[in-house]
Motif scaffolding. Structure first.
Motif, PDB file in Angstrom:
ATOM      1  N   GLU A 129     -14.188   9.964  37.682  1.00 19.95           N
ATOM      2  CA  GLU A 129     -14.199   9.766  36.233  1.00 19.95           C
ATOM      3  C   GLU A 129     -13.153  10.631  35.541  1.00 19.95           C
ATOM      4  OE1 GLU A 129     -17.157  11.028  32.563  1.00 19.95           O
ATOM      5  OE2 GLU A 129     -18.041  10.491  34.489  1.00 19.95           O
ATOM      6  N   PHE A 130     -13.034  11.895  35.951  1.00 23.00           N
ATOM      7  CA  PHE A 130     -12.131  12.821  35.270  1.00 23.00           C
ATOM      8  C   PHE A 130     -10.684  12.660  35.719  1.00 23.00           C
ATOM      9  CE2 PHE A 130     -15.865  14.901  33.736  1.00 23.00           C
ATOM     10  CZ  PHE A 130     -15.459  15.643  32.639  1.00 23.00           C
ATOM     11  N   PHE A 131     -10.477  12.320  37.004  1.00 21.23           N
ATOM     12  CA  PHE A 131      -9.113  12.322  37.537  1.00 21.23           C
ATOM     13  C   PHE A 131      -8.642  10.939  37.969  1.00 21.23           C
ATOM     14  CE2 PHE A 131     -11.003  16.531  38.454  1.00 21.23           C
ATOM     15  CZ  PHE A 131     -10.215  17.282  37.597  1.00 21.23           C
ATOM     16  N   ASP A 132      -9.462   9.905  37.702  1.00 20.12           N
ATOM     17  CA  ASP A 132      -9.087   8.516  37.949  1.00 20.12           C
ATOM     18  C   ASP A 132      -8.563   8.332  39.373  1.00 20.12           C
ATOM     19  OD1 ASP A 132      -8.801   5.846  37.279  1.00 20.12           O
ATOM     20  OD2 ASP A 132      -6.741   6.091  36.596  1.00 20.12           O
ATOM     21  N   LEU A 133      -9.372   8.780  40.335  1.00 22.97           N
ATOM     22  CA  LEU A 133      -8.942   8.740  41.731  1.00 22.97           C
ATOM     23  C   LEU A 133      -9.104   7.370  42.369  1.00 22.97           C
ATOM     24  CD1 LEU A 133     -10.484  12.135  42.853  1.00 22.97           C
ATOM     25  CD2 LEU A 133      -8.152  11.671  42.116  1.00 22.97           C
ATOM     26  N   LYS A 134      -9.916   6.496  41.739  1.00 25.36           N
ATOM     27  CA  LYS A 134     -10.154   5.146  42.246  1.00 25.36           C
ATOM     28  C   LYS A 134     -10.569   5.174  43.714  1.00 25.36           C
ATOM     29  CE  LYS A 134      -6.853   3.143  38.983  1.00 25.36           C
ATOM     30  NZ  LYS A 134      -7.910   2.928  37.982  1.00 25.36           N
ATOM     31  N   LEU A 135     -11.576   6.002  44.006  1.00 27.46           N
ATOM     32  CA  LEU A 135     -12.036   6.154  45.379  1.00 27.46           C
ATOM     33  C   LEU A 135     -12.915   4.981  45.790  1.00 27.46           C
ATOM     34  CD1 LEU A 135     -13.016   9.892  45.150  1.00 27.46           C
ATOM     35  CD2 LEU A 135     -11.085   8.965  46.415  1.00 27.46           C
TER      36      LEU A 135
ATOM     37  N   THR B  76     -26.619  15.490  49.770  1.00 26.02           N
ATOM     38  CA  THR B  76     -25.981  14.179  49.868  1.00 26.02           C
ATOM     39  C   THR B  76     -25.919  13.517  48.499  1.00 26.02           C
ATOM     40  OG1 THR B  76     -26.678  13.850  52.163  1.00 26.02           O
ATOM     41  CG2 THR B  76     -26.142  11.878  50.889  1.00 26.02           C
ATOM     42  N   ALA B  77     -27.044  13.546  47.773  1.00 25.33           N
ATOM     43  CA  ALA B  77     -27.081  12.948  46.433  1.00 25.33           C
ATOM     44  C   ALA B  77     -26.132  13.684  45.488  1.00 25.33           C
ATOM     45  CB  ALA B  77     -28.508  12.974  45.889  1.00 25.33           C
ATOM     46  N   TYR B  78     -26.101  15.014  45.586  1.00 29.14           N
ATOM     47  CA  TYR B  78     -25.211  15.794  44.724  1.00 29.14           C
ATOM     48  C   TYR B  78     -23.752  15.425  44.977  1.00 29.14           C
ATOM     49  CZ  TYR B  78     -22.808  19.660  42.495  1.00 29.14           C
ATOM     50  OH  TYR B  78     -21.953  20.393  41.705  1.00 29.14           O
ATOM     51  N   HIS B  79     -23.369  15.326  46.247  1.00 29.51           N
ATOM     52  CA  HIS B  79     -21.979  15.027  46.558  1.00 29.51           C
ATOM     53  C   HIS B  79     -21.595  13.614  46.117  1.00 29.51           C
ATOM     54  CE1 HIS B  79     -21.312  18.807  48.430  1.00 29.51           C
ATOM     55  NE2 HIS B  79     -22.228  18.619  49.342  1.00 29.51           N
ATOM     56  N   ASP B  80     -22.540  12.683  46.165  1.00 31.86           N
ATOM     57  CA  ASP B  80     -22.263  11.342  45.643  1.00 31.86           C
ATOM     58  C   ASP B  80     -21.970  11.409  44.143  1.00 31.86           C
ATOM     59  OD1 ASP B  80     -22.599  10.195  48.110  1.00 31.86           O
ATOM     60  OD2 ASP B  80     -24.659   9.535  47.762  1.00 31.86           O
ATOM     61  N   ARG B  81     -22.799  12.163  43.422  1.00 35.90           N
ATOM     62  CA  ARG B  81     -22.586  12.309  41.981  1.00 35.90           C
ATOM     63  C   ARG B  81     -21.284  13.055  41.699  1.00 35.90           C
ATOM     64  NH1 ARG B  81     -27.171  12.735  38.872  1.00 35.90           N
ATOM     65  NH2 ARG B  81     -25.720  13.109  37.144  1.00 35.90           N
ATOM     66  N   ASP B  82     -20.999  14.055  42.496  1.00 37.42           N
ATOM     67  CA  ASP B  82     -19.772  14.835  42.319  1.00 37.42           C
ATOM     68  C   ASP B  82     -18.549  13.958  42.545  1.00 37.42           C
ATOM     69  OD1 ASP B  82     -18.463  17.584  42.071  1.00 37.42           O
ATOM     70  OD2 ASP B  82     -17.693  16.909  44.008  1.00 37.42           O
ATOM     71  N   ARG B  83     -18.617  13.090  43.543  1.00 37.99           N
ATOM     72  CA  ARG B  83     -17.508  12.168  43.813  1.00 37.99           C
ATOM     73  C   ARG B  83     -17.264  11.268  42.606  1.00 37.99           C
ATOM     74  NH1 ARG B  83     -17.037   7.081  44.942  1.00 37.99           N
ATOM     75  NH2 ARG B  83     -19.300   6.835  45.014  1.00 37.99           N
ATOM     76  N   GLU B  84     -18.343  10.738  42.032  1.00 41.82           N
ATOM     77  CA  GLU B  84     -18.216   9.882  40.856  1.00 41.82           C
ATOM     78  C   GLU B  84     -17.622  10.658  39.677  1.00 41.82           C
ATOM     79  OE1 GLU B  84     -22.175   8.586  40.233  1.00 41.82           O
ATOM     80  OE2 GLU B  84     -22.211   7.265  41.981  1.00 41.82           O
TER      81      GLU B  84
ATOM     82  N   GLU C 267      -9.347  20.192  33.682  1.00 41.79           N
ATOM     83  CA  GLU C 267      -9.986  20.909  34.778  1.00 41.79           C
ATOM     84  C   GLU C 267     -11.205  21.682  34.282  1.00 41.79           C
ATOM     85  OE1 GLU C 267      -7.279  23.353  36.877  1.00 41.79           O
ATOM     86  OE2 GLU C 267      -6.505  21.690  38.092  1.00 41.79           O
ATOM     87  N   ARG C 268     -11.101  22.320  33.121  1.00 40.42           N
ATOM     88  CA  ARG C 268     -12.244  23.058  32.584  1.00 40.42           C
ATOM     89  C   ARG C 268     -13.372  22.103  32.202  1.00 40.42           C
ATOM     90  NH1 ARG C 268     -14.302  27.557  31.205  1.00 40.42           N
ATOM     91  NH2 ARG C 268     -12.487  28.707  31.970  1.00 40.42           N
ATOM     92  N   ARG C 269     -13.039  20.978  31.591  1.00 43.02           N
ATOM     93  CA  ARG C 269     -14.078  20.010  31.227  1.00 43.02           C
ATOM     94  C   ARG C 269     -14.785  19.471  32.475  1.00 43.02           C
ATOM     95  NH1 ARG C 269      -9.932  18.478  27.697  1.00 43.02           N
ATOM     96  NH2 ARG C 269      -9.417  16.655  28.985  1.00 43.02           N
ATOM     97  N   PHE C 270     -13.998  19.228  33.517  1.00 40.92           N
ATOM     98  CA  PHE C 270     -14.601  18.774  34.769  1.00 40.92           C
ATOM     99  C   PHE C 270     -15.532  19.831  35.348  1.00 40.92           C
ATOM    100  CE2 PHE C 270     -14.290  19.223  39.410  1.00 40.92           C
ATOM    101  CZ  PHE C 270     -15.048  18.125  39.785  1.00 40.92           C
ATOM    102  N   TYR C 271     -15.068  21.079  35.366  1.00 37.36           N
ATOM    103  CA  TYR C 271     -15.879  22.166  35.918  1.00 37.36           C
ATOM    104  C   TYR C 271     -17.191  22.312  35.157  1.00 37.36           C
ATOM    105  CZ  TYR C 271     -17.233  26.951  37.085  1.00 37.36           C
ATOM    106  OH  TYR C 271     -17.939  28.062  37.478  1.00 37.36           O
ATOM    107  N   GLU C 272     -17.131  22.224  33.842  1.00 37.12           N
ATOM    108  CA  GLU C 272     -18.351  22.337  33.045  1.00 37.12           C
ATOM    109  C   GLU C 272     -19.293  21.164  33.300  1.00 37.12           C
ATOM    110  OE1 GLU C 272     -16.718  22.663  29.156  1.00 37.12           O
ATOM    111  OE2 GLU C 272     -16.288  24.823  29.333  1.00 37.12           O
TER     112      GLU C 272
END
Length: 204
Positions: A165-171, A153-161, A92-97
């Motif tokens: 990547e960190f939580f393997d959500l396979k969205l 919109t672009a930020y949220h796309d990157r945030d989703r990716e 979680e900390r690595r993701f936040y950073e």
């Protein structure tokens, strides 16, 4: 909709630029801008860009502040962004950073205004020379708010990716993550010249 989700949906944030001449309101995922009478024509492009960058930071801070105030009111347990950050560890900390390090830059449709952010905490606005002569106040506001909407919109796309990547959500492509309160992430462009966005726990 539960009380928490309903309160967050109705959260309104109002901030002004450092010089007091520009007002921004974030309401129900929409952001609006307003210049005090006569202020628009008093700026140079570089001076206005600086004021708008500082205003974006203030709105962001106000959204976070309001978010945690609502959480505290509803749960009866006061909490702050700093306390939440200190409790993060491991993945979680690595993701936040990594989230805070996300850099995104977009321009308005006609290229007059460019907006850049790092993690939604740092903001930089650039206005092309000649923009204030070429654009009316209404046109400039439309360009500016549209540029913000494109950036979010672009930020949220990157945030989703990044979350995937960190939580393997396979969205699936184009899906929107719920935040920890069950609220949908992503942006919701509004009609006309108003656009805005939400970023889960660290929403705009």
């Amino acid at each position: 909709m539960g009380e928490l989700a309903d309160r967050l949906e109705r959260l309104t944030v109002r901030e002004t630029s450092p010089d007091g001449q520009i007002a921004a309101t974030r309401d129900r995922n929409q952001v609006t801008l307003r210049f005090h009478e006569g202020a628009y024509r008093s700026y140079t492009e570089s001076a206005l860009a600086g004021q708008l960058g500082d205003l974006a930071r203030s709105v962001r801070a106000g959204c976070q502040r309001g978010y945690y105030e609502v959480i505290g009111d509803v749960t009866g347990q006061p909490v702050s962004a700093g306390e939440v950050e200190r409790e993060l560890d491991g993945r979680e900390r690595r993701f936040y950073e990594a989230q805070r390090a996300l850099r995104v830059e977009t321009s308005s449709v006609n290229g007059w205004i460019t907006v850049e952010t790092e993690g939604l905490d740092q903001w930089r606005v650039r206005i092309r020379d000649g923009a204030l002569r070429a654009l009316s106040e209404e046109q400039f506001i439309s360009e500016g708010v549209a540029a913000l909407g494109r950036l979010l919109t672009a930020y949220h796309d990157r945030d989703r990716e990044l979350r995937d990547e960190f939580f393997d959500l396979k969205l699936p492509e184009g899906s929107k993550l719920p935040d920890e309160n069950g609220l949908p992430g992503g942006t919701e462009p509004a009609a006309g010249s108003e656009e805005g966005g939400r970023d889960g726990r660290f929403w705009y």
